[in-house]
Scaffold this active site. Structure first.
Site, PDB file in Angstrom:
ATOM      1  N   HIS A 116       0.901  -1.182   0.022  1.00 10.71           N
ATOM      2  CA  HIS A 116       0.099  -0.110  -0.016  1.00 10.71           C
ATOM      3  C   HIS A 116       0.971   1.118   0.044  1.00 10.71           C
ATOM      4  O   HIS A 116       1.858   1.352   0.627  1.00 10.71           O
ATOM      5  CB  HIS A 116      -0.707   0.135   1.204  1.00 10.71           C
ATOM      6  CG  HIS A 116      -2.175   0.947   0.998  1.00 10.71           C
ATOM      7  ND1 HIS A 116      -1.934   2.236   1.483  1.00 10.71           N
ATOM      8  CD2 HIS A 116      -3.191   0.701   0.849  1.00 10.71           C
ATOM      9  CE1 HIS A 116      -3.238   2.732   0.937  1.00 10.71           C
ATOM     10  NE2 HIS A 116      -4.186   1.819   0.687  1.00 10.71           N
ATOM     11  N   ASP A 164      -7.882  -5.447   0.026  1.00  5.98           N
ATOM     12  CA  ASP A 164      -8.491  -6.218  -1.182  1.00  5.98           C
ATOM     13  C   ASP A 164      -8.145  -7.771  -0.946  1.00  5.98           C
ATOM     14  O   ASP A 164      -8.512  -8.519  -1.724  1.00  5.98           O
ATOM     15  CB  ASP A 164      -7.807  -5.679  -2.389  1.00  5.98           C
ATOM     16  CG  ASP A 164      -8.470  -4.175  -2.912  1.00  5.98           C
ATOM     17  OD1 ASP A 164      -7.652  -3.637  -3.085  1.00  5.98           O
ATOM     18  OD2 ASP A 164      -9.619  -4.159  -3.106  1.00  5.98           O
TER      19      ASP A 164
END
Ligand code: SDX
Length: 431
Positions: free
Chosen positions: A308, A365
């Site tokens: 991320h 996700d």
């Protein structure tokens, strides 16, 4: 006297104000006078070091794994709130009282239908159309069916109405797209059902099989939508703000945001994670082999759902989703081998120097697709679920941007690296 930093250029010096977050952590050097004072611009591909705006909507701390909507921790919202209430919080900046929530929820019913002519769009798409394509087109086409809201300076009331419209109709558009893709008749929204049950019913009911709502499935969907509702200046929200900064209407801005979200590095990752796990499972489930591929610079395989831009510690949403996936599958008595494989991948990665060094952890996700699978949502609808969840965040940011009198059109500069000046060569003289 506000804090400043000095930037020296040869004999020139520029005093730049420091902008500080209300949370004290994040600080920014305001360089808005840089080019006019020095002729220099900054260079920051991917904007990894660049703040585009000030915002009061969402706070996240990537090092501490903190995420709050309007100051409220998402752990509390996921446990105690609903997607409709969280949408109100994001858009209006406060939790609604009983009457405000009832009126807001009631308005969803009023706006849950789409114009009957919009159904024809679905008839002209091939059934193989990715639903993110039709969703983006349908949201932009709402400007044709509701032209009264296509304004570059909407009033507060007009923004409120478009917000309700978008939030309510997006469910109907997505469910209709799914029904059309499987050749079944569409199922209309029902007045007696709340947000999530209405969506599930439109998705999975049919004339021969009325859909049986299961509380655990509704709860899991609520949690997922709440956790996806906003995430400050991610790629798609920044897109919504950038498009809106030209005074494009909210339909057009959100439609652009849907396209940005579709990419596998962003909201399309939830679909890519399941496709990756299916590929690994088909190849014998060899976790070590795929961890090695993810580390190999000569291999374009990436561990989807990991890493991320902001979280350099765990993504707080991933922790909640992983537990939600466990709980749901246990309650439904589902044994999904992809969940076990995902957990083995996570365990192997979190012990591997490559991932530890780069602070790569599971993101939002990584486990969400497991829940979508368990509820029967088809794979290509996973990014669409992300879009439904992110709708209130996109709307809240567009509203904050359009109501900020200091907002300017977003127009970055560049450093030119092409050919120097040279003359046109007539075609007969070219090699
Ligand atoms: C979302 O921004 C948001 O807030 C987004 C989001 C939201 O709510 O809106 O949180 C939702 O989009 C989550 C991210 C979903 N995407 C994926 O899961 C795709 C896989 N992840 C990556 O592609 C990547 O981690 C990104 C895109 C998420 C972040 O990319 P960055 O910040 O540009 O980091 P990078 O590509 O520069 O990676 C830094 C290093 C590199 O190695 P080195 O060059 O330093 O040797 O980490 C490596 C990368 O190769 N790396 C990975 C990796 N992610 C980063 N290596 C293997 N597998 C990965 N997944």
């Amino acid at each position: 006297m506000s804090e400043t930093v000095k930037i020296n250029f040869g004999d020139k010096e520029l005093d730049c104000p420091i902008v500080t977050s209300t949370e004290g952590g994040e600080k920014a050097i305001d360089i808005s006078k840089l080019r006019s004072s020095t002729g220099y611009i900054t260079m920051d591909p991917g904007f990894s070091n660049t703040g585009s705006c000030k915002s009061a909507i969402t706070y996240l701390d990537g090092d501490k794994g903190i995420l709050r909507y309007r100051g409220i921790p998402i752990e509390q919202l996921a446990q105690q709130s609903t997607f409709v209430e969280t949408s109100y919080l994001l858009i209006y900046g406060k939790l609604p009282n009983q009457k405000e929530l009832e009126d807001f929820s009631e308005a969803f019913n009023e706006h849950s239908m789409i114009h009957e002519d919009m159904k024809n769009f679905f008839d002209s798409y091939p059934s193989s159309t990715h639903p993110m394509a039709s969703l983006s087109a349908m949201i932009c086409s709402m400007s044709a069916y509701y032209p009264e809201f296509v304004k570059d300076d909407p009033t507060k009331e007009e923004i409120d109405r478009i917000a309700i419209q978008m939030l309510s109709k997006v469910r109907t558009i997505c469910a209709f797209a799914y029904k059309k893709s499987i050749g079944e008749p569409v199922v209309y929204p029902r007045y007696d059902l709340k947000y999530v049950p209405n969506f599930l019913n439109m998705m999975f009911s049919s004339p021969t099989h009325p859909y049986k709502l299961v509380d655990e499935v509704v709860h899991a969907m609520q949690v997922l939508l709440i956790l996806h509702a906003d995430h400050e200046q991610n790629c798609s929200t920044s897109t919504v703000r950038m498009v809106g900064s030209s005074r494009a209407n909210l339909y057009a801005s959100i439609s652009a945001g849907i396209c940005a979200l579709w990419g596998p590095l962003h909201g399309g990752a939830n679909q890519a994670v399941i496709e990756m796990l299916q590929e690994i499972q088909k190849d014998g489930g060899n976790v070590e082999k795929y961890i090695a591929k993810a580390k190999d610079k000569n291999d374009n395989f990436r561990l989807m759902g990991f890493g991320h831009r902001v979280y350099k510690n765990f993504d707080p949403r991933a922790k909640i989703i992983k537990k939600c996936a466990d709980d749901l599958l246990n309650k439904l008595g589902i044994n999904d081998p992809l969940l076990d494989l995902a957990k083995r991948m996570e365990a192997a990665a979190l012990k591997d120097e490559y991932f530890v060094e780069r602070k790569l952890y599971p993101n939002v996700d990584f486990y969400s697709g497991i829940i979508y699978r368990a509820t029967g949502i088809p794979l290509n609808m996973f990014p669409v679920m992300f879009a439904i969840g992110r709708m209130p965040g996109w709307i809240a940011h567009w509203k904050e941007m359009i109501q900020d009198p200091t907002t300017k059109i977003a127009r970055p500069f560049q450093i030119y690296t092409g050919e120097n000046k040279h003359d046109y060569v007539p075609i007969e003289k070219r090699s």
